[in-house]
Design an enzyme around this catalytic site. Structure first.
Site, short mmCIF file in Angstrom:
data_model
loop_
_atom_site.label_atom_id
_atom_site.label_comp_id
_atom_site.label_asym_id
_atom_site.label_seq_id
_atom_site.Cartn_x
_atom_site.Cartn_y
_atom_site.Cartn_z
N TRP A 28 -43.54 24.39 0.11
CA TRP A 28 -42.79 26.26 0.64
C TRP A 28 -41.75 26.78 0.50
O TRP A 28 -40.90 26.21 1.49
CB TRP A 28 -43.56 25.81 2.42
CG TRP A 28 -44.83 26.00 2.30
CD1 TRP A 28 -45.54 25.00 2.31
CD2 TRP A 28 -45.72 26.61 2.55
NE1 TRP A 28 -47.30 24.51 2.88
CE2 TRP A 28 -47.08 26.15 2.90
CE3 TRP A 28 -46.13 27.58 3.26
CZ2 TRP A 28 -48.44 26.56 3.47
CZ3 TRP A 28 -47.19 28.49 4.04
CH2 TRP A 28 -48.83 28.20 3.53
N GLU A 30 -40.66 29.50 2.28
CA GLU A 30 -40.03 30.08 3.43
C GLU A 30 -39.34 29.24 3.99
O GLU A 30 -38.88 29.42 5.27
CB GLU A 30 -40.96 31.04 4.14
CG GLU A 30 -42.15 30.47 3.87
CD GLU A 30 -43.58 30.65 3.86
OE1 GLU A 30 -42.96 30.63 2.10
OE2 GLU A 30 -44.31 30.84 4.02
N SER A 49 -46.22 29.71 -0.76
CA SER A 49 -45.96 30.79 0.27
C SER A 49 -47.05 31.61 0.72
O SER A 49 -48.14 32.08 0.14
CB SER A 49 -44.39 32.09 -0.27
OG SER A 49 -44.17 32.25 0.43
N HIS A 50 -46.79 32.25 2.27
CA HIS A 50 -47.56 32.73 2.96
C HIS A 50 -46.85 33.85 3.04
O HIS A 50 -47.18 34.64 3.72
CB HIS A 50 -48.76 32.73 3.80
CG HIS A 50 -50.11 30.76 4.08
ND1 HIS A 50 -50.19 30.61 4.28
CD2 HIS A 50 -49.66 30.83 2.20
CE1 HIS A 50 -51.01 30.10 4.35
NE2 HIS A 50 -51.10 30.24 2.66
N LEU A 51 -45.57 34.49 1.96
CA LEU A 51 -45.12 35.90 2.50
C LEU A 51 -46.03 37.24 1.79
O LEU A 51 -45.84 36.49 0.62
CB LEU A 51 -43.47 35.82 2.11
CG LEU A 51 -42.35 34.32 2.69
CD1 LEU A 51 -41.15 34.42 1.75
CD2 LEU A 51 -42.50 35.13 3.99
#
Length: 67
Positions: A28, A30, A49-51
């Site tokens: 990840w 972040e 990533s989930h940003l």
């Protein structure tokens, strides 16, 4: 998506996918631990990533990264 990209990276050989955990194959971005892991992985790197795209660094958009 990580499984598909991992198979592409390993030329369809599932042994790498089965032997290396997800967080080591596509850490990840972040998290500090994930960022350190990603930098230590050989190129081409897989990063998760989930940003939202607005929070990515500006340098990302001028790089040769594939999204």
């Amino acid at each position: 998506m990580l499984e598909i990209l991992s198979l592409i990276r390993s030329d369809g050989d599932p042994r790498w996918c089965r032997s290396v955990p997800n967080w080591d194959r596509g850490p990840w971005l972040e998290t500090l631990v994930g960022l350190r892991r990603a930098r230590g992985n050989p190129r081409p790197r897989l990063i998760s990533s989930h940003l939202p795209v607005q929070l990515f660094p500006r340098a990302f958009f001028t790089s040769k990264a594939k999204v």
